[in-house]
Design a protein around this motif. Structure first.
Motif, mmCIF file in Angstrom:
data_model
loop_
_atom_site.group_PDB
_atom_site.id
_atom_site.type_symbol
_atom_site.label_atom_id
_atom_site.label_comp_id
_atom_site.label_asym_id
_atom_site.label_seq_id
_atom_site.Cartn_x
_atom_site.Cartn_y
_atom_site.Cartn_z
ATOM 1 N N MET A 233 58.470 15.670 94.169
ATOM 2 C CA MET A 233 58.971 15.644 92.811
ATOM 3 C C MET A 233 60.463 15.343 92.782
ATOM 4 N N GLU A 234 61.213 15.915 93.737
ATOM 5 C CA GLU A 234 62.655 15.685 93.793
ATOM 6 C C GLU A 234 62.981 14.228 94.077
ATOM 7 N N ILE A 235 62.129 13.570 94.862
ATOM 8 C CA ILE A 235 62.351 12.155 95.162
ATOM 9 C C ILE A 235 62.209 11.315 93.903
ATOM 10 N N LEU A 236 61.208 11.629 93.086
ATOM 11 C CA LEU A 236 61.015 10.897 91.835
ATOM 12 C C LEU A 236 62.190 11.102 90.888
ATOM 13 N N ILE A 237 62.680 12.320 90.804
ATOM 14 C CA ILE A 237 63.835 12.600 89.949
ATOM 15 C C ILE A 237 65.058 11.854 90.462
ATOM 16 N N SER A 238 65.239 11.837 91.770
ATOM 17 C CA SER A 238 66.363 11.112 92.370
ATOM 18 C C SER A 238 66.267 9.616 92.087
ATOM 19 N N LEU A 239 65.057 9.061 92.191
ATOM 20 C CA LEU A 239 64.874 7.632 91.891
ATOM 21 C C LEU A 239 65.175 7.332 90.425
ATOM 22 N N LEU A 240 64.708 8.198 89.536
ATOM 23 C CA LEU A 240 64.990 7.998 88.113
ATOM 24 C C LEU A 240 66.481 8.097 87.812
ATOM 25 N N ILE A 241 67.158 9.044 88.433
ATOM 26 C CA ILE A 241 68.597 9.184 88.229
ATOM 27 C C ILE A 241 69.328 7.942 88.736
ATOM 28 N N THR A 242 68.927 7.429 89.895
ATOM 29 C CA THR A 242 69.561 6.223 90.422
ATOM 30 C C THR A 242 69.298 5.023 89.535
ATOM 31 N N ALA A 243 68.069 4.899 89.021
ATOM 32 C CA ALA A 243 67.741 3.789 88.125
ATOM 33 C C ALA A 243 68.571 3.871 86.845
ATOM 34 N N ILE A 244 68.687 5.049 86.268
ATOM 35 C CA ILE A 244 69.497 5.220 85.065
ATOM 36 C C ILE A 244 70.964 4.944 85.367
ATOM 37 N N SER A 245 71.433 5.370 86.539
ATOM 38 C CA SER A 245 72.812 5.094 86.943
ATOM 39 C C SER A 245 73.059 3.589 87.053
ATOM 40 N N LEU A 246 72.105 2.862 87.606
ATOM 41 C CA LEU A 246 72.251 1.411 87.715
ATOM 42 C C LEU A 246 72.310 0.761 86.336
ATOM 43 N N LEU A 247 71.514 1.258 85.405
ATOM 44 C CA LEU A 247 71.569 0.723 84.039
ATOM 45 C C LEU A 247 72.920 1.014 83.378
ATOM 46 N N ILE A 248 73.467 2.182 83.635
ATOM 47 C CA ILE A 248 74.797 2.517 83.097
ATOM 48 C C ILE A 248 75.853 1.623 83.729
ATOM 49 N N ILE A 249 75.777 1.434 85.044
ATOM 50 C CA ILE A 249 76.742 0.591 85.749
ATOM 51 C C ILE A 249 76.680 -0.848 85.249
ATOM 52 N N ALA A 250 75.486 -1.306 84.887
ATOM 53 C CA ALA A 250 75.336 -2.670 84.386
ATOM 54 C C ALA A 250 76.079 -2.873 83.064
ATOM 55 N N GLN A 251 76.364 -1.793 82.357
ATOM 56 C CA GLN A 251 77.100 -1.893 81.100
ATOM 57 C C GLN A 251 78.612 -1.926 81.314
ATOM 58 N N LEU A 252 79.072 -1.580 82.502
ATOM 59 C CA LEU A 252 80.499 -1.596 82.809
ATOM 60 C C LEU A 252 80.930 -3.016 83.184
ATOM 61 N N PRO A 253 82.186 -3.361 82.942
ATOM 62 C CA PRO A 253 82.651 -4.734 83.233
ATOM 63 C C PRO A 253 83.052 -4.941 84.692
ATOM 64 N N ILE A 254 82.155 -4.608 85.623
ATOM 65 C CA ILE A 254 82.484 -4.771 87.038
ATOM 66 C C ILE A 254 81.633 -5.835 87.715
ATOM 67 N N GLY A 255 80.750 -6.467 86.965
ATOM 68 C CA GLY A 255 79.975 -7.572 87.515
ATOM 69 C C GLY A 255 78.618 -7.214 88.077
ATOM 70 N N VAL A 256 78.126 -6.016 87.815
ATOM 71 C CA VAL A 256 76.783 -5.630 88.245
ATOM 72 C C VAL A 256 75.841 -5.902 87.074
ATOM 73 N N GLU A 257 74.767 -6.645 87.338
ATOM 74 C CA GLU A 257 73.820 -6.999 86.283
ATOM 75 C C GLU A 257 72.410 -6.548 86.675
ATOM 76 N N VAL A 258 71.750 -5.869 85.744
ATOM 77 C CA VAL A 258 70.368 -5.430 85.931
ATOM 78 C C VAL A 258 69.597 -5.870 84.693
ATOM 79 N N ASP A 259 68.469 -6.550 84.904
ATOM 80 C CA ASP A 259 67.717 -7.113 83.783
ATOM 81 C C ASP A 259 67.090 -6.052 82.881
ATOM 82 N N ASN A 260 66.400 -5.081 83.461
ATOM 83 C CA ASN A 260 65.720 -4.069 82.653
ATOM 84 C C ASN A 260 65.496 -2.812 83.491
ATOM 85 N N PHE A 261 64.857 -1.819 82.872
ATOM 86 C CA PHE A 261 64.644 -0.545 83.555
ATOM 87 C C PHE A 261 63.770 -0.700 84.795
#
Length: 112
Positions: free
Chosen positions: A1-29
């Protein structure tokens, strides 16, 4: 269960990072979730090898070279996952990996 939560947190973090102006782009969730899985696998398999091979540089730079190792793993994940891109190459990977560590830490504290 902790692995799934960690994966979800990382995925959400990547989506947040994609909104920052640092050049990281992610298409969707879903692409962010695949990138989180690949990032986790690379952290488990490739990162320890890179850390071992870079011990002299890490000692010489008082640990700062580990930021470069994290950027390399971040860039490898971007290279392996379509829909996860780095617009500015290494610099996007460097700033993205720093932001990922910070945002993952903040979100993990909220989840508990």
């Amino acid at each position: 269960m902790e692995i799934l939560i960690s994966l979800l947190i990382t995925a959400i973090s990547l989506l947040i990072i994609a909104q920052l102006p640092i050049g990281v782009e992610v298409d969707n969730f879903w692409k962010a979730l695949v990138a989180a899985i690949v990032f986790g696998i690379l952290n488990a398999l490739v990162k320890p090898i890179l850390v071992f091979l870079s011990i002299p540089l890490t000692i010489l730079t008082l640990g700062l070279f580990l930021l470069v190792v994290n950027a390399i793993v971040f860039g490898l994940a971007a290279a392996l996952v379509s829909g996860f891109r780095l617009r500015y190459g290494f610099w996007s990977a460097l700033f993205g990996s720093i932001c990922l560590s910070f945002i993952n830490g903040v979100l993990s504290n909220f989840v508990g």
